[in-house]
Scaffold this motif. Structure first.
Motif, PDB file in Angstrom:
ATOM      1  N   VAL A  69       0.839  -1.191   0.000  1.00 40.55           N
ATOM      2  CA  VAL A  69       0.000   0.000   0.000  1.00 40.55           C
ATOM      3  C   VAL A  69       0.879   1.247   0.000  1.00 40.55           C
ATOM      4  CG1 VAL A  69      -1.728   1.307   1.279  1.00 40.55           C
ATOM      5  CG2 VAL A  69      -1.864  -1.197   1.196  1.00 40.55           C
ATOM      6  N   ILE A  70       0.668   2.121  -0.978  1.00 42.21           N
ATOM      7  CA  ILE A  70       1.352   3.414  -1.033  1.00 42.21           C
ATOM      8  C   ILE A  70       0.320   4.480  -0.683  1.00 42.21           C
ATOM      9  CG2 ILE A  70       2.613   5.044  -2.479  1.00 42.21           C
ATOM     10  CD1 ILE A  70       3.479   2.692  -4.217  1.00 42.21           C
ATOM     11  N   ASP A  71       0.540   5.183   0.398  1.00 39.96           N
ATOM     12  CA  ASP A  71      -0.419   6.190   0.855  1.00 39.96           C
ATOM     13  C   ASP A  71      -0.522   7.346  -0.130  1.00 39.96           C
ATOM     14  OD1 ASP A  71      -0.937   4.707   3.120  1.00 39.96           O
ATOM     15  OD2 ASP A  71       0.565   5.761   4.333  1.00 39.96           O
ATOM     16  N   GLU A  72      -1.650   8.029  -0.067  1.00 42.67           N
ATOM     17  CA  GLU A  72      -1.942   9.116  -0.998  1.00 42.67           C
ATOM     18  C   GLU A  72      -0.911  10.242  -0.925  1.00 42.67           C
ATOM     19  OE1 GLU A  72      -3.977  10.938  -4.027  1.00 42.67           O
ATOM     20  OE2 GLU A  72      -4.501   8.990  -3.148  1.00 42.67           O
ATOM     21  N   ASP A  73      -0.283  10.419   0.234  1.00 43.29           N
ATOM     22  CA  ASP A  73       0.665  11.524   0.402  1.00 43.29           C
ATOM     23  C   ASP A  73       2.112  11.120   0.098  1.00 43.29           C
ATOM     24  OD1 ASP A  73       1.077   9.844   2.531  1.00 43.29           O
ATOM     25  OD2 ASP A  73       1.098  11.420   4.058  1.00 43.29           O
ATOM     26  N   LYS A  74       2.316   9.988  -0.597  1.00 43.22           N
ATOM     27  CA  LYS A  74       3.674   9.485  -0.827  1.00 43.22           C
ATOM     28  C   LYS A  74       4.156   9.719  -2.263  1.00 43.22           C
ATOM     29  CE  LYS A  74       4.421   8.115   3.335  1.00 43.22           C
ATOM     30  NZ  LYS A  74       4.449   6.716   3.738  1.00 43.22           N
ATOM     31  N   HIS A  75       3.711  10.830  -2.875  1.00 44.77           N
ATOM     32  CA  HIS A  75       4.221  11.164  -4.211  1.00 44.77           C
ATOM     33  C   HIS A  75       5.746  11.230  -4.207  1.00 44.77           C
ATOM     34  CE1 HIS A  75       0.074  12.241  -5.027  1.00 44.77           C
ATOM     35  NE2 HIS A  75       0.362  12.538  -6.277  1.00 44.77           N
ATOM     36  N   TYR A  76       6.304  11.865  -3.166  1.00 45.58           N
ATOM     37  CA  TYR A  76       7.754  12.054  -3.093  1.00 45.58           C
ATOM     38  C   TYR A  76       8.487  10.717  -3.083  1.00 45.58           C
ATOM     39  CZ  TYR A  76       7.652  10.559   1.777  1.00 45.58           C
ATOM     40  OH  TYR A  76       7.513   9.804   2.914  1.00 45.58           O
ATOM     41  N   LEU A  77       7.873   9.691  -2.425  1.00 46.05           N
ATOM     42  CA  LEU A  77       8.504   8.371  -2.347  1.00 46.05           C
ATOM     43  C   LEU A  77       8.584   7.734  -3.727  1.00 46.05           C
ATOM     44  CD1 LEU A  77       9.619   6.104  -0.482  1.00 46.05           C
ATOM     45  CD2 LEU A  77       7.277   5.206  -0.396  1.00 46.05           C
ATOM     46  N   VAL A  78       7.495   7.822  -4.480  1.00 40.69           N
ATOM     47  CA  VAL A  78       7.476   7.259  -5.833  1.00 40.69           C
ATOM     48  C   VAL A  78       8.482   7.983  -6.717  1.00 40.69           C
ATOM     49  CG1 VAL A  78       6.061   6.857  -7.887  1.00 40.69           C
ATOM     50  CG2 VAL A  78       5.094   6.479  -5.605  1.00 40.69           C
ATOM     51  N   GLU A  79       8.523   9.310  -6.626  1.00 41.43           N
ATOM     52  CA  GLU A  79       9.483  10.073  -7.428  1.00 41.43           C
ATOM     53  C   GLU A  79      10.917   9.693  -7.075  1.00 41.43           C
ATOM     54  OE1 GLU A  79       8.439  14.154  -6.691  1.00 41.43           O
ATOM     55  OE2 GLU A  79       7.257  14.268  -8.529  1.00 41.43           O
ATOM     56  N   HIS A  80      11.189   9.565  -5.778  1.00 45.12           N
ATOM     57  CA  HIS A  80      12.547   9.275  -5.313  1.00 45.12           C
ATOM     58  C   HIS A  80      12.997   7.891  -5.775  1.00 45.12           C
ATOM     59  CE1 HIS A  80      16.053   9.095  -2.687  1.00 45.12           C
ATOM     60  NE2 HIS A  80      15.593   7.950  -2.207  1.00 45.12           N
ATOM     61  N   ARG A  81      12.107   6.917  -5.735  1.00 39.87           N
ATOM     62  CA  ARG A  81      12.514   5.545  -6.040  1.00 39.87           C
ATOM     63  C   ARG A  81      12.465   5.222  -7.531  1.00 39.87           C
ATOM     64  NH1 ARG A  81      10.333   1.790  -0.996  1.00 39.87           N
ATOM     65  NH2 ARG A  81      11.477   2.933   0.620  1.00 39.87           N
ATOM     66  N   LEU A  82      11.552   5.837  -8.256  1.00 44.32           N
ATOM     67  CA  LEU A  82      11.427   5.508  -9.678  1.00 44.32           C
ATOM     68  C   LEU A  82      12.182   6.474 -10.580  1.00 44.32           C
ATOM     69  CD1 LEU A  82       7.727   4.305 -10.043  1.00 44.32           C
ATOM     70  CD2 LEU A  82       9.794   2.985  -9.596  1.00 44.32           C
ATOM     71  N   GLY A  83      12.539   7.653 -10.065  1.00 47.20           N
ATOM     72  CA  GLY A  83      13.312   8.584 -10.876  1.00 47.20           C
ATOM     73  C   GLY A  83      14.606   7.986 -11.410  1.00 47.20           C
ATOM     74  N   PRO A  84      15.440   7.381 -10.551  1.00 47.68           N
ATOM     75  CA  PRO A  84      16.675   6.757 -11.050  1.00 47.68           C
ATOM     76  C   PRO A  84      16.414   5.617 -12.039  1.00 47.68           C
ATOM     77  CG  PRO A  84      16.795   7.110  -8.673  1.00 47.68           C
ATOM     78  CD  PRO A  84      15.376   7.397  -9.070  1.00 47.68           C
ATOM     79  N   LEU A  85      15.344   4.859 -11.821  1.00 51.37           N
ATOM     80  CA  LEU A  85      15.018   3.766 -12.748  1.00 51.37           C
ATOM     81  C   LEU A  85      14.661   4.336 -14.117  1.00 51.37           C
ATOM     82  CD1 LEU A  85      12.990   0.566 -12.140  1.00 51.37           C
ATOM     83  CD2 LEU A  85      12.240   2.086 -13.962  1.00 51.37           C
ATOM     84  N   ILE A  86      13.859   5.398 -14.140  1.00 52.57           N
ATOM     85  CA  ILE A  86      13.489   6.031 -15.409  1.00 52.57           C
ATOM     86  C   ILE A  86      14.737   6.487 -16.157  1.00 52.57           C
ATOM     87  CG2 ILE A  86      12.389   8.094 -16.380  1.00 52.57           C
ATOM     88  CD1 ILE A  86      10.198   7.761 -14.254  1.00 52.57           C
ATOM     89  N   GLU A  87      15.690   7.042 -15.404  1.00 57.50           N
ATOM     90  CA  GLU A  87      16.935   7.501 -16.032  1.00 57.50           C
ATOM     91  C   GLU A  87      17.732   6.330 -16.589  1.00 57.50           C
ATOM     92  OE1 GLU A  87      20.946   9.974 -14.744  1.00 57.50           O
ATOM     93  OE2 GLU A  87      19.043  10.324 -13.698  1.00 57.50           O
ATOM     94  N   ARG A  88      17.838   5.247 -15.810  1.00 59.74           N
ATOM     95  CA  ARG A  88      18.586   4.073 -16.280  1.00 59.74           C
ATOM     96  C   ARG A  88      17.944   3.454 -17.518  1.00 59.74           C
ATOM     97  NH1 ARG A  88      18.622   2.833 -10.759  1.00 59.74           N
ATOM     98  NH2 ARG A  88      17.031   1.222 -11.094  1.00 59.74           N
ATOM     99  N   GLU A  89      16.617   3.503 -17.583  1.00 58.82           N
ATOM    100  CA  GLU A  89      15.906   2.894 -18.709  1.00 58.82           C
ATOM    101  C   GLU A  89      15.902   3.787 -19.950  1.00 58.82           C
ATOM    102  OE1 GLU A  89      14.467  -0.157 -18.841  1.00 58.82           O
ATOM    103  OE2 GLU A  89      15.138  -0.631 -16.806  1.00 58.82           O
ATOM    104  N   GLY A  90      16.457   4.987 -19.829  1.00 56.10           N
ATOM    105  CA  GLY A  90      16.507   5.901 -20.966  1.00 56.10           C
ATOM    106  C   GLY A  90      15.158   6.508 -21.309  1.00 56.10           C
TER     107      GLY A  90
END
Length: 288
Positions: A27-48
């Motif tokens: 469960v990802i709480d509604e106020d956890k936008h920052y968590l998703v950005e922090h964890r998926l940002g590097p993945l997005i960069e690695r995936e080009g």
């Protein structure tokens, strides 16, 4: 490459939140936008990729299987350390393990299961504890099964190689000397300990598929990521796979209350750590 200014829009956040819940029951709480950005940002960069929208579009493609796994890996919390919160390990050594071992003496079998094992420090801590304090188990059939959703964490756990920072977190110096060897700038746990733990990728939101009864279930700091429905479902599976006189171990911030009627806490000072099937407590709870 993702632009530094790229942000996670509300619609994209909801898609990722629902995606993670469907695939991992997390469960990802509604106020956890920052968590998703922090964890998926590097993945997005690695995936080009160019943006979170690009990621969402790719996740919806039929060929996105490997990417889906990497997204779930990135959104999984992998915080752990050796002998984390030392008090539970003392209770295990002084109270829980001696009594379970005594009951298993006729069969000479012991099976422990670790859910959400991350990079392996907890099962390796227990393996070292057994070797150090219960040498009689050396000729028993002892199985330590450790599972995690993240394939990357399972790979790291199997290797048993840790940085100086990781071994400094909770690992006594005497155990570092006794059970580790230097490997370049890292430390590798010795083969005699590493070979005692069987690591496997497993999604705890799916059937566990265990073939033998478990003496102790370690589910520390796992339930806090599930909603009540998934907690109840997982605890039902634990009940079905736990031996009648076995024990469930949770994290200090967790409880089975409100999630099921299958377990009761051990009395008094252990009530927030160890739970038994809903039967009269079979453990003596005084230390020597």
């Amino acid at each position: 490459m993702i632009a530094p200014s790229a942000t996670l829009e509300r619609e994209e956040f909801h898609f990722i939140r629902d995606f993670v819940y469907r695939n991992a029951s997390i469960v990802i709480d509604e106020d956890k936008h920052y968590l998703v950005e922090h964890r998926l940002g590097p993945l997005i960069e690695r995936e080009g990729m160019r943006s979170f929208r690009h990621l969402v579009n790719e996740l919806q493609q039929p060929s996105a299987g490997p990417l889906r796994g990497r997204v779930v890996d990135a959104m999984t919390t992998n915080e752990t350390s050796f002998f984390r919160d030392s008090r539970p390990f003392e209770i295990l050594r002084q109270i829980i393990l001696p009594q379970i071992i005594e009951r298993r003496r006729p069969s000479r079998q012991l099976h422990l299961f670790f859910g959400g094992c991350s990079s392996g420090q907890e099962p390796y801590s227990i393996a070292m504890l057994l070797r150090q304090h219960f040498p009689e188990l050396n000729d028993w059939d002892v199985r330590l099964t450790a599972a995690d959703l993240s394939g990357e964490m399972i790979r790291k756990a199997r290797e048993g190689v840790y940085t100086q920072f990781e071994v400094n977190r909770g690992l006594p110096a005497r155990l570092l000397i006794q059970f580790f060897e230097k490997s370049g700038i890292h430390w590798r746990i010795c083969e005699s300990i590493r070979s005692t733990v069987h690591f496997q990728a497993m999604n705890l939101s799916q059937p566990l598929g265990l073939t033998t009864g478990i003496d102790i279930f370690f589910l520390r700091n796992i339930l806090i990521y599930f909603d009540q429905t998934e907690r109840s479902r997982l605890l039902e599976q634990v009940r079905d796979n736990l031996r009648p006189d076995g024990c469930l171990m949770l994290g200090a911030a967790e409880t089975t209350v409100f999630s099921n009627t299958y377990f009761v806490p051990l009395p008094v000072e252990f009530s927030n750590l160890f739970y038994l099937k809903n039967t009269p407590a079979p453990f003596q709870t005084t230390t020597a």
